[in-house]
Design a protein around this motif. Structure first.
Motif, PDB file in Angstrom:
ATOM      1  N   THR A  34      -2.024 -11.375   8.728  1.00 49.15           N
ATOM      2  CA  THR A  34      -2.057 -10.912   7.234  1.00 49.15           C
ATOM      3  C   THR A  34      -2.913  -9.820   6.935  1.00 49.15           C
ATOM      4  O   THR A  34      -3.017  -9.385   5.683  1.00 49.15           O
ATOM      5  N   THR A  35      -3.175  -9.104   7.966  1.00 50.06           N
ATOM      6  CA  THR A  35      -3.778  -7.577   7.683  1.00 50.06           C
ATOM      7  C   THR A  35      -3.392  -6.538   8.766  1.00 50.06           C
ATOM      8  O   THR A  35      -2.221  -6.108   8.276  1.00 50.06           O
ATOM      9  N   THR A  36      -3.735  -6.457   9.566  1.00 48.20           N
ATOM     10  CA  THR A  36      -3.209  -5.048  10.577  1.00 48.20           C
ATOM     11  C   THR A  36      -1.899  -5.076  10.930  1.00 48.20           C
ATOM     12  O   THR A  36      -1.365  -4.134  11.198  1.00 48.20           O
ATOM     13  N   HIS A  37      -1.471  -6.546  11.072  1.00 47.28           N
ATOM     14  CA  HIS A  37      -0.120  -6.458  11.606  1.00 47.28           C
ATOM     15  C   HIS A  37       0.924  -7.219  10.354  1.00 47.28           C
ATOM     16  O   HIS A  37       1.939  -7.823  10.887  1.00 47.28           O
ATOM     17  N   LYS A  38       0.544  -7.493   9.413  1.00 44.76           N
ATOM     18  CA  LYS A  38       1.185  -7.965   8.633  1.00 44.76           C
ATOM     19  C   LYS A  38       2.588  -7.406   8.063  1.00 44.76           C
ATOM     20  O   LYS A  38       3.599  -8.259   7.557  1.00 44.76           O
ATOM     21  N   ASN A  39       2.785  -6.146   8.129  1.00 47.31           N
ATOM     22  CA  ASN A  39       3.916  -5.637   8.012  1.00 47.31           C
ATOM     23  C   ASN A  39       5.208  -5.739   9.062  1.00 47.31           C
ATOM     24  O   ASN A  39       6.454  -5.507   9.027  1.00 47.31           O
ATOM     25  N   LEU A  40       4.719  -6.354  10.345  1.00 51.59           N
ATOM     26  CA  LEU A  40       5.963  -6.887  11.240  1.00 51.59           C
ATOM     27  C   LEU A  40       6.603  -8.115  10.764  1.00 51.59           C
ATOM     28  O   LEU A  40       5.894  -8.858   9.974  1.00 51.59           O
ATOM     29  N   THR A  41       7.766  -8.278  11.167  1.00 50.60           N
ATOM     30  CA  THR A  41       8.308  -9.699  10.809  1.00 50.60           C
ATOM     31  C   THR A  41       7.657 -10.686  11.786  1.00 50.60           C
ATOM     32  O   THR A  41       7.159 -10.464  12.736  1.00 50.60           O
ATOM     33  N   ASP A  42       8.019 -11.899  11.201  1.00 52.40           N
ATOM     34  CA  ASP A  42       7.570 -13.134  11.835  1.00 52.40           C
ATOM     35  C   ASP A  42       8.013 -13.111  13.338  1.00 52.40           C
ATOM     36  O   ASP A  42       7.087 -13.398  14.347  1.00 52.40           O
ATOM     37  N   GLU A  43       9.171 -12.559  13.705  1.00 51.32           N
ATOM     38  CA  GLU A  43       9.610 -12.690  15.088  1.00 51.32           C
ATOM     39  C   GLU A  43       8.888 -11.451  15.926  1.00 51.32           C
ATOM     40  O   GLU A  43       8.644 -11.650  17.059  1.00 51.32           O
ATOM     41  N   ALA A  44       8.473 -10.466  15.304  1.00 48.22           N
ATOM     42  CA  ALA A  44       7.866  -9.464  16.089  1.00 48.22           C
ATOM     43  C   ALA A  44       6.505  -9.668  16.241  1.00 48.22           C
ATOM     44  O   ALA A  44       5.837  -9.784  17.390  1.00 48.22           O
ATOM     45  N   ARG A  45       5.751 -10.378  15.281  1.00 49.62           N
ATOM     46  CA  ARG A  45       4.463 -10.908  15.677  1.00 49.62           C
ATOM     47  C   ARG A  45       4.652 -12.149  16.863  1.00 49.62           C
ATOM     48  O   ARG A  45       3.682 -12.349  17.689  1.00 49.62           O
ATOM     49  N   ALA A  46       5.559 -12.966  16.880  1.00 52.78           N
ATOM     50  CA  ALA A  46       5.822 -14.145  17.664  1.00 52.78           C
ATOM     51  C   ALA A  46       5.928 -13.517  19.017  1.00 52.78           C
ATOM     52  O   ALA A  46       5.240 -13.727  20.074  1.00 52.78           O
ATOM     53  N   GLU A  47       6.602 -12.256  19.112  1.00 47.72           N
ATOM     54  CA  GLU A  47       6.717 -11.564  20.652  1.00 47.72           C
ATOM     55  C   GLU A  47       5.389 -11.324  20.943  1.00 47.72           C
ATOM     56  O   GLU A  47       5.305 -11.068  22.207  1.00 47.72           O
TER      57      GLU A  47
END
Length: 394
Positions: A348-361
């Motif tokens: 919800t902060t530093t990586h919030k702009n990534l897609t859910d899929e990108a965060r999961a990767e």
């Protein structure tokens, strides 16, 4: 200066330039321009025949001291101080590329770093391929005839993955590419990318180098040849220079860098071990632990652990928020490397702009939390986590 001086001594005395007044603490030269003794002297300086300063955007005595001190710490020939860590990253990458070139970058990057290579560079006709940087075969497969830059951070933000820098550097050399390494999480005390074969090292000096929440700054370090031929014109004409006041602040800060990082790392290691035993915690990732997925690479390229700990709570986002809100000493902030312990929720902060899929990767879930340990008493921090975890359901 003695070449045998150890880092702690170099960081107190290295690169010091005293005025005619013989000041103990380095002076701040708050000027944008410089006066020449004659027209001939001005001409010689602009021709490069005189090494004096021309304009603060190109360099100043205070910035020069900070750059020299960082070179002594990093083992680099040259450095340039920039206004922020992202100014350093963007400049180090873009200065050596043109339309039609190709970047291979690790997919595990700080959000803004990923934006530079994945979104900004393609706007100028520069192609980019993101890879799972943990496996060398992924780097090798992604290389093209037009690959000019390879970029990684290790350990990564926020999941503390570790990449084989020497292995990637070898691949870069085979195709004539330059490897740029963001070394923020390891600090220059625990990892030396240039010694491992990297061509360029970048830092957000805002983090451990200042380490006290006061100012922004960045540093680019490399060989004199690369700085002169690839970086200097970009630096001179686009203006990402550091303020002399910030350079002075950072000069004073690096004097205590080894003391701060030592305490931060000791606390991080103990807190990582403590968290690994808690029922509410699904997993802990810390470079100093034997169960780190890349422990073999860490043993080869790092001399210490980290000031940061990544862990995942079983209860997802709700548990992560409950923990953060219950902490009394540790403060919620997206910064890191500070003398104060800071905690953040990357999704919800530093990586919030990534897609859910990108965060999961990247292994960033709703329960992922990143802790940056400060210099507080370790036992106080452990007690703070113990009381906060009691408010989090397993």
């Amino acid at each position: 200066m003695s070449k045998n001086w150890r880092p702690a001594t170099r960081l107190v005395h290295g690169g010091t330039l005293r005025s005619q007044y013989g000041e103990t603490s380095e002076a701040i030269f708050m000027t944008q321009g410089f006066v020449y003794e004659s027209s001939e002297a001005a001409e010689a300086r602009f021709k490069g025949e005189d090494d004096g300063f021309i304009y603060a955007r190109y360099g100043s005595p205070t910035n020069d001291m900070f750059e020299k001190r960082m070179c002594l710490l990093e083992g680099a020939e040259e450095a340039r101080a920039t206004a922020s860590g992202m100014a350093a990253v963007a400049a180090a990458i873009l200065c050596q590329l043109r339309a039609g070139d190709h970047i291979v970058a690790a997919r595990a990057l700080f959000g803004s770093c990923r934006w530079v290579v994945e979104t900004l560079a393609p706007k100028y006709g520069i192609e980019c391929t993101l890879v799972d940087g943990r496996h060398l075969e992924n780097w090798e497969k992604a290389i093209r005839p037009n690959t000019r830059v390879m970029f990684l951070e290790s350990p990564t933000n926020p999941t503390l993955e570790v990449i084989d820098i020497a292995g990637v550097a070898k691949l870069a050399n085979q195709v004539g590419a330059k490897l740029v390494v963001d070394n923020v999480f390891a600090t220059p005390l625990f990892q030396k990318p240039l010694e491992l074969g990297a061509h360029v090292v970048v830092y957000s000096a805002t983090k451990h180098i200042d380490g006290q929440g006061r100012c922004l700054g960045g540093v680019v370090l490399s060989s004199k040849e690369w700085i002169d031929e690839e970086f200097q014109d970009y630096f001179r004409h686009t203006g990402p220079a550091m303020s002399p006041f910030n350079a002075w602040t950072l000069l004073k800060a690096v004097e205590t860098l080894p003391l701060r990082v030592r305490q931060q790392t000791q606390s991080a290691a103990k807190i990582a071990d403590f968290l690994a035993e808690q029922g509410q915690v699904a997993r802990v990732v810390y470079p100093g632990r034997a169960d780190h997925p890349q422990a073999d690479i860490i043993a080869k390229q790092m001399t210490g652990g980290s000031t940061l700990v990544a862990f995942e709570l079983k209860g997802g986002k709700a548990a992560a928020f409950a923990l953060q809100n219950a902490l009394k000493i540790v403060e919620i902030s997206n910064n890191l490397g500070d003398s104060k312990s800071l905690i953040t929720h990357p999704a919800t902060t530093t990586h919030k702009n990534l897609t859910d899929e990108a965060r999961a990767e990247l292994g960033i879930s709703g329960g992922t939390v990143r802790l940056s340990c400060g210099i507080e008493d370790t036992d106080d921090l452990l007690e703070d986590f113990a009381q906060a975890l009691r408010k989090v359901q397993a």
